[in-house]
Design an enzyme around this catalytic site. Sequence first.
Site, PDB file in Angstrom:
ATOM      1  N   LYS A  18      -3.490   5.350   1.361  1.00 30.34           N
ATOM      2  CA  LYS A  18      -2.268   6.060   0.945  1.00 30.34           C
ATOM      3  C   LYS A  18      -2.291   7.510   1.406  1.00 30.34           C
ATOM      4  O   LYS A  18      -1.246   8.099   1.662  1.00 30.34           O
ATOM      5  CB  LYS A  18      -2.065   5.961  -0.571  1.00 30.34           C
ATOM      6  CG  LYS A  18      -1.645   4.568  -0.991  1.00 30.34           C
ATOM      7  CD  LYS A  18      -0.810   4.533  -2.259  1.00 30.34           C
ATOM      8  CE  LYS A  18      -0.255   3.141  -2.491  1.00 30.34           C
ATOM      9  NZ  LYS A  18       0.288   2.946  -3.825  1.00 30.34           N
ATOM     10  N   LYS A  44      -2.057  -6.781   4.764  1.00 28.74           N
ATOM     11  CA  LYS A  44      -1.486  -7.459   3.597  1.00 28.74           C
ATOM     12  C   LYS A  44       0.025  -7.228   3.526  1.00 28.74           C
ATOM     13  O   LYS A  44       0.518  -6.187   3.991  1.00 28.74           O
ATOM     14  CB  LYS A  44      -2.178  -7.007   2.301  1.00 28.74           C
ATOM     15  CG  LYS A  44      -1.858  -5.611   1.885  1.00 28.74           C
ATOM     16  CD  LYS A  44      -2.288  -5.319   0.456  1.00 28.74           C
ATOM     17  CE  LYS A  44      -1.860  -3.897   0.128  1.00 28.74           C
ATOM     18  NZ  LYS A  44      -2.051  -3.423  -1.177  1.00 28.74           N
ATOM     19  N   LYS A  76       5.229  -3.750   0.070  1.00 28.27           N
ATOM     20  CA  LYS A  76       6.578  -3.178  -0.047  1.00 28.27           C
ATOM     21  C   LYS A  76       6.825  -2.111   1.013  1.00 28.27           C
ATOM     22  O   LYS A  76       7.940  -1.846   1.389  1.00 28.27           O
ATOM     23  CB  LYS A  76       6.731  -2.472  -1.406  1.00 28.27           C
ATOM     24  CG  LYS A  76       6.702  -3.391  -2.561  1.00 28.27           C
ATOM     25  CD  LYS A  76       6.502  -2.639  -3.871  1.00 28.27           C
ATOM     26  CE  LYS A  76       6.027  -3.615  -4.913  1.00 28.27           C
ATOM     27  NZ  LYS A  76       5.661  -3.110  -6.176  1.00 28.27           N
TER      28      LYS A  76
END
Length: 335
Positions: A119, A201, A204
């Site tokens: 992130k 993976k 969103k």
Amino acid sequence: MENQAPERKPRVFSAIQPSGSVTLGNYLGALKNWAALQDDYDCIFALADLHTITVRQEPAKLRHNTLEAYALLLAIGIDPQRSPFFLQSHVPAHSQLAWVLDCYTQFGELQRMTQFKDKSKKHADNINAGLFTYPSLMAADILLYQANFVPIGEDQTQHLELTRNIAERFNNSYSPTFTLPQALVRKEGKRIMSLQDPSHKMSKSDENVNGCVYVLDKPDDIMRKFKRAITDSEASVHYGEGKNGINNLMDIYSCTTGEDYATIEHDFAGKGYGDFKAAVGEAVIEHLRPIQERFAQYSGDKAYLEKCWNDGAEKAAHIANRTLQKVMKKVGFVL
Ligand code: TYM
């Protein structure tokens, strides 16, 4: 014997961030399992809304996503009468315990978290302290309820290991306070991959709109995404190394139809990838259809949703505050 107090079932706790629309990865990796566990465990579930602001959220969208996720989880089968289901921000004990646990979590441990590393790369202009200490808030979520088991997808197992380490450290510093939780990761669906890049993976935040299927996607969109799924040049439906795309589609098909891999390989022997992709799309559409229908009913009844999450927060706070009090006392705060 009569009049004996009923034995408490092992406790399950889990949560999901209402940071966007719920994905097929969320559903197959975790949520489908939550609903099933309610028969055999004492379950508590939350929408981890406090966690979402580690990444910038638009306020109106966050409110919308929270409502949508709540209604969708009811549609998936969370029964709020049996399993307290609440919003994390409604139970202040989460933030309170998180602060205490921050002081029992090492900088080096947090630095090693792969989610933090990923992130920080993705949001290089906003590497805030909350993003860094996110795992100790997650530890607080779990430890407040003395959870025995935490149903999650594979990507959250590192956070769970850290939770156990924090709990053990605290228990060893004082006296047994927290139950050490175990991850419940199912073999099937534990890591659903992007349909456009099966080495990553499904998420969103996938930049390619065709990579991620949402539980509330319209049937046409679901079919389009599966028909465009990236596979390989072998044109043979079987599970194997170097076949990430097909392996992923087989995993999704297996999760939504209950068929095992041998049966899938047998049924699609001699057929091309086009047929298989369409079959997976159809299986997902049919699996999600009743969920989408129930969602339409729940999402229209805001008063009911509010009642459920208020009841849930009340029950959750009762349990959470007991743990928090114990912790405050052990640490030496004047009560
Ligand atoms: P979140 O909101 O990213 O995801 C919710 C659940 O979905 C699983 N998941 C997947 N499983 C399989 N394949 C995928 N592609 C996939 N993507 C997501 C996740 O593993 C997760 O189980 N930190 C957590 C939320 C959280 C939490 C907690 C979880 C906050 N407090 C306490 C358990 C206990 C998160 O961000 O999950």
